[in-house]
Design an enzyme around this catalytic site. Structure first.
Site, mmCIF file in Angstrom:
data_model
loop_
_atom_site.group_PDB
_atom_site.id
_atom_site.type_symbol
_atom_site.label_atom_id
_atom_site.label_comp_id
_atom_site.label_asym_id
_atom_site.label_seq_id
_atom_site.Cartn_x
_atom_site.Cartn_y
_atom_site.Cartn_z
ATOM 1 N N GLU A 1 0.231 4.263 6.619
ATOM 2 C CA GLU A 1 -0.748 5.182 6.056
ATOM 3 C C GLU A 1 -1.806 5.571 7.076
ATOM 4 O OE1 GLU A 1 -1.937 4.677 1.938
ATOM 5 O OE2 GLU A 1 -4.027 4.582 2.603
ATOM 6 N N PHE B 1 -15.202 -4.194 2.883
ATOM 7 C CA PHE B 1 -14.278 -3.293 2.215
ATOM 8 C C PHE B 1 -13.661 -3.964 0.992
ATOM 9 C CE2 PHE B 1 -10.110 -0.843 2.265
ATOM 10 C CZ PHE B 1 -10.674 0.284 1.696
ATOM 11 N N GLY C 1 -8.118 8.985 -8.088
ATOM 12 C CA GLY C 1 -9.161 9.280 -7.112
ATOM 13 C C GLY C 1 -10.548 8.996 -7.649
ATOM 14 N N ASP C 2 -11.530 9.166 -6.780
ATOM 15 C CA ASP C 2 -12.927 8.920 -7.121
ATOM 16 C C ASP C 2 -13.663 10.240 -7.293
ATOM 17 O OD1 ASP C 2 -12.649 6.116 -6.874
ATOM 18 O OD2 ASP C 2 -12.799 6.290 -4.698
ATOM 19 N N SER D 1 6.551 1.607 5.499
ATOM 20 C CA SER D 1 5.870 2.887 5.637
ATOM 21 C C SER D 1 4.467 2.612 6.142
ATOM 22 C CB SER D 1 5.841 3.629 4.298
ATOM 23 O OG SER D 1 5.328 2.789 3.266
ATOM 24 N N HIS E 1 4.088 -1.463 2.966
ATOM 25 C CA HIS E 1 3.298 -0.272 3.272
ATOM 26 C C HIS E 1 2.047 -0.714 4.030
ATOM 27 C CE1 HIS E 1 1.897 3.865 2.713
ATOM 28 N NE2 HIS E 1 0.713 3.379 2.390
#
Length: 285
Positions: free
Chosen positions: A17, A215, A107-108, A15, A265
């Site tokens: 993203e 990152f 989440g953030d 998959s 992914h």
């Protein structure tokens, strides 16, 4: 007229993203990236969701276009800052566009927002989706083979993951990593706890080592020292960095698949070329 779902070139399951683009020009480019990757036969496209729902409309637009092209789309849904009412609205939107899969995340908390809302953990979001929707959606959750950077310990992080699964998750997608042993150890620990859902490795192609290093520092992904030294030795030689990155990541994927990973992914960063090169290498094996 909608195009048919492409047939994969081989038995490779994967998959990809995307993240929502900020400009109309970016959306046009993303459509081309989608078409290029669709020709390789992904299982689904996932689309990320900004902190506190900041990309809600753009995420939904991309998901709608993917579904209109006859492809499977999995919108991300984060719960920090959300209410039960707002999550119900999202689920209704996902039904409207025909999405059958959700990537459910904590989440953030957006900068400047003090109230986390009615949900504190992704497990609470998963449980709420199940209460509201039964088995209507396939729910993907996040996993961290190298431990979530905010976790108190590896043991507490494992328990948080198991809680998400027991709340109703169908499968998991990991944070990217370059140490296959971390993935295999994590899977062994999950299996030892009696959980057998698919745990899909997240794969980050490498285009720029400097960007990857920044990152990785923020998200807690380890770059092995031997890799770091090799990349640093290439300096500004973009072609050598690209070639070495392709070799490293394709070998990682091969080892993961040989060791039993159910799928892969790819975090595309809205670029097609590196992900295409990796998939084509793997499909040719």
């Amino acid at each position: 007229m909608n195009s048919p779902l492409p047939t994969p070139h081989s038995a490779l399951q994967f998959s990809v993203e995307f993240f929502p683009t900020a400009t109309p020009e970016g959306l046009v480019k993303l459509r081309g990236v989608r078409d290029q990757l669709a020709a390789l036969g992904p299982e689904f496209f996932s689309v990320t969701y900004g902190a506190g729902g900041s990309t809600r409309d753009r995420t939904l637009q991309i998901v709608r276009e993917i579904r209109a092209a006859g492809l499977d789309a999995a919108p991300h849904l984060s719960c920090i800052g959300a209410t039960e009412a707002s999550i119900r609205e999202h689920l209704a939107e996902f039904r409207e566009v025909g999405a059958k899969r959700i990537v459910a995340l904590r989440g953030d908390l957006p900068s400047g927002m003090a109230d986390p809302g009615e949900f504190r953990y992704a497990s609470e979001l998963v449980a709420f989706i199940r209460r509201e929707s039964g088995d209507e959606f396939r729910i993907e959750v996040a996993a961290y083979p190298e431990v979530h950077p905010q976790a108190r310990s590896a043991a507490s992080d494992l328990q948080a993951f198991l809680t998400k699964v027991r709340a109703g998750a169908n499968s998991a997608i990991t944070q990217y990593f370059y140490n296959a042993d971390a993935y295999f150890r994590f899977v062994d620990e999950v299996r030892a706890a009696g959980v057998d859902i698919p745990i899909v490795p997240g794969i980050m192609p490498i285009a720029s080592f400097s960007k990857l290093a920044r990152f990785s520092e923020s998200c807690g992904a380890e770059i092995p020292q031997w890799m770091r030294r090799r990349f640093e030795a290439y300096g500004d030689d973009a072609e050598s960095i690209r070639a070495f990155g392709l070799d490293v990541v394709s070998q990682l994927c091969e080892r993961l698949l040989a060791g039993g990973a159910p799928s892969l992914h790819f975090y595309t960063l809205n670029q097609a070329n590196l992900t295409t090169a990796l998939i084509e290498r793997l499909q040719s094996k």
